[in-house]
Design a protein around this motif. Structure first.
Motif, mmCIF file in Angstrom:
data_model
loop_
_atom_site.group_PDB
_atom_site.id
_atom_site.type_symbol
_atom_site.label_atom_id
_atom_site.label_comp_id
_atom_site.label_asym_id
_atom_site.label_seq_id
_atom_site.Cartn_x
_atom_site.Cartn_y
_atom_site.Cartn_z
ATOM 1 N N GLY A 236 27.349 11.817 7.914
ATOM 2 C CA GLY A 236 26.480 12.355 8.744
ATOM 3 C C GLY A 236 26.349 13.431 8.952
ATOM 4 O O GLY A 236 25.218 13.558 9.574
ATOM 5 N N GLY A 237 26.410 14.823 7.765
ATOM 6 C CA GLY A 237 26.121 15.432 7.776
ATOM 7 C C GLY A 237 25.830 16.277 8.496
ATOM 8 O O GLY A 237 26.876 16.363 9.998
ATOM 9 N N LYS A 238 25.415 17.647 9.253
ATOM 10 C CA LYS A 238 25.403 18.859 9.448
ATOM 11 C C LYS A 238 25.486 17.813 11.175
ATOM 12 O O LYS A 238 25.703 18.864 11.649
ATOM 13 N N CYS B 73 23.828 4.444 -1.833
ATOM 14 C CA CYS B 73 22.844 5.229 -1.532
ATOM 15 C C CYS B 73 22.413 6.453 -2.036
ATOM 16 O O CYS B 73 24.047 7.225 -2.073
ATOM 17 N N ASN B 74 22.024 7.548 -2.340
ATOM 18 C CA ASN B 74 22.202 8.541 -2.550
ATOM 19 C C ASN B 74 21.496 9.417 -1.629
ATOM 20 O O ASN B 74 20.896 11.274 -2.175
ATOM 21 N N ASP B 75 21.398 9.317 -0.602
ATOM 22 C CA ASP B 75 20.330 10.308 0.932
ATOM 23 C C ASP B 75 19.551 10.999 0.338
ATOM 24 O O ASP B 75 18.991 12.395 0.836
ATOM 25 N N CYS B 76 18.820 10.408 -0.333
ATOM 26 C CA CYS B 76 17.187 10.887 -0.442
ATOM 27 C C CYS B 76 16.092 10.543 1.077
ATOM 28 O O CYS B 76 15.499 11.884 0.769
ATOM 29 N N GLY B 77 17.024 10.472 1.746
ATOM 30 C CA GLY B 77 15.511 10.089 2.901
ATOM 31 C C GLY B 77 15.038 9.940 3.396
ATOM 32 O O GLY B 77 13.491 9.805 4.222
ATOM 33 N N GLY C 21 19.564 17.941 8.201
ATOM 34 C CA GLY C 21 18.713 16.643 8.400
ATOM 35 C C GLY C 21 17.843 15.591 7.618
ATOM 36 O O GLY C 21 17.988 14.671 8.202
ATOM 37 N N PHE C 22 16.608 15.731 6.826
ATOM 38 C CA PHE C 22 16.214 15.021 6.022
ATOM 39 C C PHE C 22 16.999 14.804 5.245
ATOM 40 O O PHE C 22 15.999 13.938 4.236
ATOM 41 N N LYS C 23 18.055 15.358 4.850
ATOM 42 C CA LYS C 23 18.747 14.387 3.807
ATOM 43 C C LYS C 23 19.748 13.236 4.611
ATOM 44 O O LYS C 23 20.013 13.097 5.793
ATOM 45 N N GLY C 24 19.661 12.203 3.559
ATOM 46 C CA GLY C 24 20.820 10.817 4.248
ATOM 47 C C GLY C 24 19.887 9.676 4.353
ATOM 48 O O GLY C 24 18.902 10.240 5.046
ATOM 49 N N PRO C 25 20.639 8.794 4.562
ATOM 50 C CA PRO C 25 19.418 7.418 5.524
ATOM 51 C C PRO C 25 18.601 7.788 7.109
ATOM 52 O O PRO C 25 20.105 8.371 7.732
ATOM 53 N N GLU C 26 18.400 7.011 6.965
ATOM 54 C CA GLU C 26 17.873 7.692 8.315
ATOM 55 C C GLU C 26 18.524 7.005 9.663
ATOM 56 O O GLU C 26 17.859 7.726 10.761
ATOM 57 N N VAL D 150 23.520 8.437 12.735
ATOM 58 C CA VAL D 150 24.361 8.378 12.126
ATOM 59 C C VAL D 150 25.430 8.997 12.905
ATOM 60 O O VAL D 150 26.665 7.845 11.890
ATOM 61 N N LEU D 151 25.431 8.607 13.970
ATOM 62 C CA LEU D 151 26.789 8.217 15.110
ATOM 63 C C LEU D 151 25.939 8.002 16.159
ATOM 64 O O LEU D 151 24.945 7.795 16.820
ATOM 65 N N TYR D 152 26.647 7.569 17.023
ATOM 66 C CA TYR D 152 26.284 6.525 18.495
ATOM 67 C C TYR D 152 27.803 6.964 19.970
ATOM 68 O O TYR D 152 28.367 7.193 19.475
ATOM 69 N N SER D 153 27.159 7.066 20.640
ATOM 70 C CA SER D 153 27.892 7.402 22.116
ATOM 71 C C SER D 153 27.860 6.150 22.867
ATOM 72 O O SER D 153 26.192 5.513 23.042
ATOM 73 N N GLN D 154 29.280 5.055 23.221
ATOM 74 C CA GLN D 154 28.567 3.793 23.609
ATOM 75 C C GLN D 154 29.434 4.258 25.607
ATOM 76 O O GLN D 154 30.459 3.124 26.155
ATOM 77 N N GLU D 155 29.478 6.252 25.849
ATOM 78 C CA GLU D 155 30.417 5.708 27.385
ATOM 79 C C GLU D 155 29.683 5.241 28.421
ATOM 80 O O GLU D 155 29.897 5.296 28.941
#
Ligand SMILES: Cc1cc2nc3c(=O)[nH]c(=O)nc-3n(C[C@H](O)[C@H](O)[C@H](O)COP(=O)(O)OP(=O)(O)OC[C@H]3O[C@@H](n4cnc5c(N)ncnc54)[C@H](O)[C@@H]3O)c2cc1C
Ligand code: SF4
Length: 553
Positions: A163-165, A199-203, A323-328, A331-336
């Protein structure tokens, strides 16, 4: 036609639905021919390795067929912007591979509210669950189990994508509000599988993954289907599905290289040409006994088109988040706010999905806002404040299946083979507009809670007024309960033509508030399993059985 090929099953379209069906049937030794109007596209042919990759994605690798104008694409006319891709793998060749599942309630929306054209699915989540699991295992899904907002899911092939920073920031924002959130499931390898690398997070995703980490159907299902002996013919554009005495007999296709026509004769025909290509082909297949198109005696082919209602809220933090690192994908979701609560002023709900930033050019172009970096003196400070500091929340809402949102044939515009282009009409229902507006306010609350700075109030993508962009095209040949409310029965078998099946996103009855491909592939695997086990029944049927009378698996 003089020359023809004979096969057990003819599959039309080598994308998400067609690839899954071809593999599943051929596992059982069934003879399959698959016709695909595009060609193989190697991930290295996409623009990743070129400095201008971000710009090229807006031009030659645009999501829009009308912009890239490849000869294998068909043009699309009408008032909207549907995104599709043409080739072995179909639209998964440039998808993000976010991999949520529909929830049990999504299969019962007719009973829950029944607003506009909404009906219940003829199957439940529980019936589909084993096929979600089979499909996930085939393609390799990265996930963290235990989401309290969803039924239990099996362990993934690997752990959830990082999820990164941005993920940490946004998770803490949702925590402050006391809202549900969970790391996203993605069909992206975090552990090597078969010949595909983790995945190597190339983005650089959304234009094909050079490491084959993303489960696009060309790398997930097709290698095994070809080893099984499926006869996959590329550059083969189907112009008509043929029928005689109420049954499909095969199809006629145009070889796009030679221009010659060929015929494939088959005991069963499966259409998986996506939610625009499938109704287009069925309408193009009007013939004796089927004057309004094949499987269209009730006039429903092409109707109840769904896109999801979209809105993007972009915001920036005052610290670098890479945020440019990692797959597009998210990274997370809310289903509130997923479930309907009519006190909000609308039915249905939405997911809030958190996405990260892209590269330098996207930052300078204002990300999704159209708020461009200025030329000259102010450029450096704009760039420093924006690059690598961005996050976005997408409001992904469930849109109503409106009958007048539909695909028809354009009488004036043709593709490169002289076949009529599809014409697409889509408008958000008033209910959907209220949903998006309310959802946008919640997204802003979440951004504020996480400490983000919002420097624009409108989003360049989606929004409340215009038709949303069509990443997720669904519903134009939906499965249902009776020949009056749908195009297919619960086994994806068309009501009018017993040996004609539809197994792509067009068969989805409602669109839920999550990305559709895990569900459409689970439905396709289920239909293939039925065809595999019930081959003889189907061969002897002269009418399509009702859902109550259809044989079980
Ligand atoms: C940019 C983008 C991002 C996306 N991100 C996600 C995501 O993160 N998660 C998710 O779940 N979904 C995502 N999607 C949606 C996903 O790609 C689709 O849901 C999925 O590919 C649809 O599968 P399908 O089988 O219906 O059609 P497709 O995969 O489009 O396959 C249809 C195939 O049929 C072929 N065809 C059409 N007509 C003919 C004809 N007459 N003769 C022969 N062949 C024909 C086409 O060339 C195509 O290859 C995204 C889509 C886009 C465009
Ligand atoms: S970030 Fe991962 S999934 Fe995306 S292109 Fe790079 S390796 Fe592939």
């Amino acid at each position: 036609m003089a020359a023809y090929t004979e096969t057990d099953v003819l599959v039309i379209g080598a994308g998400a639905g067609g690839g899954a069906v071809s593999k599943r049937l051929s596992d059982a030794g069934i003879k399959v021919v698959c016709l695909e109007q595009g060609d193989w596209v190697h991930a290295m042919d996409h623009p990743h390795m070129y400095d201008g990759w971000e710009l090229e994605r807006k031009r030659s690798w645009s999501f829009e067929p009308n912009v890239r104008k490849f000869p294998e694409d068909y043009p699309v006319t009408g008032n909207t912007t549907p995104y599709t891709f043409t080739g072995v793998g179909g639209s998964t060749l440039h998808y993000a591979a976010a991999w949520p599942r529909f929830k049990p309630v999504d299969f019962r929306k007719g009973t829950e509210h029944g607003v506009e054209g909404t009906i219940d699915w003829p199957i439940s989540y529980e019936e589909l669950e084993p096929f979600y699991a089979i499909n996930d295992a085939e393609i390799g899904v990265a996930r963290r189990t235990g989401d309290p907002g969803n039924p239990a899911r099996p362990e993934g092939w690997g752990p959830a994508s990082r999820g990164g920073k941005v993920g940490h920031k946004m998770g803490s924002g949702f925590d402050k509000l006391g809202w549900h959130w969970w790391p996203a499931d993605n069909a992206i390898l975090t552990r090597t599988k078969d010949n595909r690398l983790a995945c190597n997070d190339c983005g650089f995703c959304l234009a094909g993954c050079p490491r084959h980490s993303i489960a696009s159907t060309d790398v997930s299902y097709w290698p095994a289907a070809l080893r099984n002996g499926v006869d996959l013919r590329v550059n083969a554009r189907v112009e008509q599905i043929n029928a005689k005495n109420g049954r499909a007999t095969g199809a006629t296709y145009i070889d796009r290289v030679t221009g010659q026509r060929h015929e494939v004769r088959a005991g069963i025909v499966v259409v998986a040409a996506n939610s625009i290509g499938t109704p287009r082909l069925l309408l193009m297949s009007a013939q004796q006994g089927h004057p309004d198109g094949l499987a269209n005696s009730n006039g429903l082919v092409g109707t109840h088109l769904m896109y999801h209602s979209w809105s993007f809220v972009d915001f920036w933090f005052d610290e670098p988040l890479e945020g440019f690192k990692g797959p597009e994908p998210a990274v997370l979701y809310s289903q509130e706010f997923y479930d309907s609560d009519p006190s909000r002023g609308f039915v249905n709900g939405f997911s809030l999905q958190v996405g990260t930033s892209l590269g330098a050019a996207t930052s300078a172009l204002g990300t999704n806002t159209g708020n461009l970096a200025p030329w000259g003196a102010g450029h450096r400070s704009f760039f420093n404040e924006h690059f690598g500091r961005h996050a976005l929340i997408y409001v992904q809402g469930e849109d109503l299946p409106v009958r007048t949102n539909r695909v028809t044939l354009d009488p004036d515009v043709k593709d490169s083979s002289g076949l009529p282009a599809p014409h697409v009409h889509y408008e958000l229902h008033e209910n959907d507009r209220r949903l998006v507006e309310w959802g946008q306010q919640r997204a802003r609350e979440a951004a504020d809670a996480a400490g983000g700075v919002i420097d624009t109030t409108t989003s360049g993508i989606g929004g409340i007024d215009g038709p949303p962009p069509g990443w997720h095209i669904m519903g134009t040949c939906r499965m249902g309960n009776t020949p009056e409310d749908s195009v297919t029965n619960k086994w994806n078998q068309t009501w009018d033509v017993p040996n004609l099946f539809i197994t792509d996103a067009s068969s989805l009855t409602t669109g839920a508030a999550v990305n559709p491909t895990s569900t459409l592939q689970a439905v396709a695997v289920r239909a293939a399993e039925y065809i595999k086990r019930r081959h003889r029944d189907i061969a002897s049927q002269t009418t399509t059985p009702s859902n109550a009378d259809a044989p079980a698996l």
